[in-house]
Scaffold this motif. Structure first.
Motif, short mmCIF file in Angstrom:
data_model
loop_
_atom_site.label_atom_id
_atom_site.label_comp_id
_atom_site.label_asym_id
_atom_site.label_seq_id
_atom_site.Cartn_x
_atom_site.Cartn_y
_atom_site.Cartn_z
N LYS A 86 -10.14 2.17 -2.99
CA LYS A 86 -9.56 3.43 -2.79
C LYS A 86 -10.52 4.51 -3.17
CE LYS A 86 -5.78 6.69 -3.75
NZ LYS A 86 -4.55 6.95 -4.62
N ARG A 141 -10.90 -3.27 2.58
CA ARG A 141 -10.39 -4.17 1.52
C ARG A 141 -11.79 -4.47 0.70
NH1 ARG A 141 -5.79 -8.39 0.00
NH2 ARG A 141 -6.24 -9.13 -1.82
N LYS A 148 -6.03 -3.95 -3.29
CA LYS A 148 -5.02 -4.24 -2.42
C LYS A 148 -5.36 -3.84 -0.96
CE LYS A 148 -1.61 -3.43 -6.05
NZ LYS A 148 -0.58 -2.69 -6.57
N HIS A 150 -6.70 -0.21 1.57
CA HIS A 150 -6.25 1.25 1.75
C HIS A 150 -6.87 1.42 3.33
CE1 HIS A 150 -6.19 0.86 -2.54
NE2 HIS A 150 -5.25 1.83 -2.65
N GLU A 164 -2.18 3.30 0.74
CA GLU A 164 -2.34 1.81 0.41
C GLU A 164 -2.18 1.03 1.98
OE1 GLU A 164 -0.32 -1.95 -2.02
OE2 GLU A 164 -0.54 0.26 -2.93
#
Length: 624
Positions: A86, A141, A148, A150, A164
């Motif tokens: 992120k 990712r 996780k 995004h 996410e």
């Protein structure tokens, strides 16, 4: 899972506007930029996989997959590269100030946009996507196990969102929702065409609709020992759009003074000789296997436009669009390094395979001659590669200037040449008489450009290049042979000869600059020579051909007469007995000499005069 909306910084908004509306001149390059970014991510992933074991989706193949939806007007580009967290999505796509955008914008306002070096420093190639897309989704990712995944979404105006996005594989997926005027890019054939043009040599597979598009290897990046002749031939056919095999190729790499990899091919055919017009350059410029300038007009001198192939340099600084080279001094260095290396290749070919070099020379020698007249930097190297016939060579046999110099007698200080339409025409003319008499070799220049080449060279190996039609030609001569020749030849009395040359000058007027007694003629009565050592008769013919309307004034020529020739001796008597007819005869002698020099005369006037001379010659016979 909360969606976060973030405003673009002011510098980023300004940059986006520049990229979308004025930076790139061709919208096709958006795909090149996105593929280049994907390839960079894959290369980094390959490196990380060697160093680390804790990698998410470690066994995923390293490739780029592209698909389209013509109904939804979307393009999807997926890579299995390093991916982004992120924070990296925000830093790399949403906030550009950290990588120097303020500096960029300052420079952009101070100088022309085309002169700003950006690629590799500011990483703005991604924003080219907004030239064709009204909305861009980036799902990514990281390879890191705890990431996780995004999604970054923006329409390229004031803001973007990040949220996410679970369930992603390692790497990055770009989904481009196309503008109304960009629907053609949602066609596989369109994308395949762009990939083949710009990204054919990317190291990782590029698949469109499941079909691998970049099937040709970047041979220039491989070691020569790894490549078979068949592979070179196939690569030549690809980059040269050819159906035959090359005459020769040069494959080399250099690290100093620049990082350069080059693979150049000499074709078998000169298309300009086939009436196809002036060829465009055939060598393309790449940076790390990505096309920068197809058929570049700057990376090699124009006289090497017959070459086909690739030059790749990691040191090339480019402007943001990759469509103009930013550092002209660096381009000049690449130009010099590659040109020097190619000329060395030709010299090695001439030494190792004279027959093949002769084949090259007969096909492409005209380009080397062009280089000799226009490229001062490489003129000396080109001069060593020039080939000509000479009076000492067999018909059709070519010699180098070095071979000529090696055969020169000690008394000879200069290199001599003479131009003509053919070997036969030269050897039948008056200019070789003195050379034959003294057993001096003379080079035959059989093409119009040859005299321009020699005039630009000026000298070779410290010896002047002199045309045999110069008025001030001073040939080395054995004194005993000269005295013997003078004793055996009946010449006009010096006073009579001086009076005759003065009368001829008065008769011919502005047609000649001077008239003098010749020291070079043996069997011919007269010869035209050039008082200007630079402008040969051949050069004048070429200049006149380019100005058929007579825009160029006729250069004044000197006429030399052979006072030992029977015709000239008889002319001296005829001048006393029948001056009017003697004037007609000397005008004809002058025109004959002009024709032997290859210079134009008025055919109507000459024919009419010929008839008068014939009538005068026949009349005494009919009176008997």
């Amino acid at each position: 899972m909360n969606k976060e909306t973030i405003e673009f910084q002011s510098e980023t908004r300004k940059l986006l506007d520049i990229v979308i509306h004025s930076l790139y001149t061709e919208r096709d390059v958006f795909l090149r930029e996105l593929i280049s970014n994907a390839a960079d991510a894959l290369e980094k992933m390959r490196h990380e996989s060697i160093l680390k074991n804790d990698i998410f989706d470690k066994d995923a193949p390293l490739d780029i997959n592209i698909s389209v939806d013509e109904k939804a007007h979307t393009i999807t580009i997926v890579d299995t590269g390093l991916g982004m967290t992120k924070d990296e999505l925000i830093a790399n796509l949403g906030t550009i100030a950290h990588s120097g955008s303020k500096t960029f914008l300052t420079e952009l306002s101070e100088q022309d946009q085309k002169d700003t070096n950006l690629i590799g420093q500011f990483g703005v190639g991604f924003y080219a996507a907004f030239m064709v897309a009204k909305l861009v989704r980036v799902q990514s990712r990281s390879y890191q196990l705890d990431d996780k995944g995004h999604e970054w979404v923006s329409d390229g105006t004031g803001s973007y969102t990040v949220e996410e996005c679970p369930g992603l594989h390692r790497g990055t997926k770009l989904i481009l929702e196309l503008n109304d005027d960009s629907y053609d890019y949602a066609k596989e054939e369109t994308l395949k065409r762009i990939i083949k043009q710009y990204s054919s040599f990317v190291s990782f597979p590029i698949n469109v609709g499941g079909e691998k598009i970049n099937t040709v290897q970047a041979l220039w990046a491989k070691g020569k020992q790894e490549i078979k002749d068949e592979e070179y031939n196939e690569f030549y056919k690809f980059v040269g759009a050819a159906y035959d095999e090359p005459l020769s190729h040069l494959h080399f790499s250099a690290d100093v003074p620049l990082s350069i990899k080059a693979l150049l091919f000499i074709p078998q055919t000169n298309m300009e000789n086939m009436g196809m017009g002036r060829m465009d350059p055939g060598v393309s410029l790449y940076c790390q296997k990505i096309l920068i300038d197809q058929h570049s007009k700057t990376i090699l001198p124009e006289w090497l436009r017959f070459l086909k192939g690739v030059i790749d340099s990691e040191d090339i600084p480019l402007n943001i669009s990759r469509q103009a080279l930013q550092d002209n001094a660096l381009v000049a260095k690449i130009n010099k390094v590659v040109t020097t290396r190619f000329l060395k290749h030709l010299a090695e070919l001439a030494k190792s395979d004279a027959e093949k070099y002769t084949e090259f020379w007969k096909t492409f020698g005209i380009f080397l001659k062009e280089g000799a007249t226009s490229d001062f930097t490489h003129r000396d190297a080109i001069a060593k590669l020039l080939r000509f016939e000479s009076s000492a060579s067999e018909p059709g046999k070519l010699i180098s200037l070095t071979e000529y110099v090696e055969r020169m007698p000690e008394s000879q200080k200069d290199i001599y040449y003479i131009n003509g339409p053919s070997r036969e025409a030269i050897e039948a003319g008056p200019y070789l008489e003195a050379f034959k008499k003294q057993n001096l070799e003379i080079i035959y220049t059989l093409e119009p450009i040859d005299d321009f080449v020699f005039s630009h060279l000026g000298e070779y190996d410290g010896k002047k290049l002199l045309s045999a039609d110069r008025a001030d030609l001073d040939l080395p001569e054995d004194k005993e042979d000269k005295k013997e020749a003078e004793d055996s030849t009946e010449k006009l009395d010096k006073n009579i000869a001086a009076s005759l040359t003065k009368w001829i000058k008065e008769t011919l007027g502005d047609k000649v600059k001077e008239v003098a007694e010749s020291k070079r003629l043996v069997d011919s009565p007269a010869i035209i020579v050039n008082p200007d050592g630079f402008m040969t008769s051949s050069m004048e013919r070429v200049m006149r051909a380019g100005n058929p309307d007579g825009g160029l004034p006729m250069g004044g020529k000197n006429l030399e007469i052979n006072t030992g020739h029977q015709l000239i001796r008889d002319l001296a008597d005829l001048r006393v007995k029948n001056e009017d007819f003697a004037k007609t005869v000397i005008e004809q002698i002058h025109d004959n000499a002009m024709i032997q020099a290859g210079l134009m005369v008025d055919p109507r006037t000459m024919v009419e005069r010929n008839y008068r001379i014939l009538a005068q010659a026949v009349k005494p016979l009919t009176d008997k």
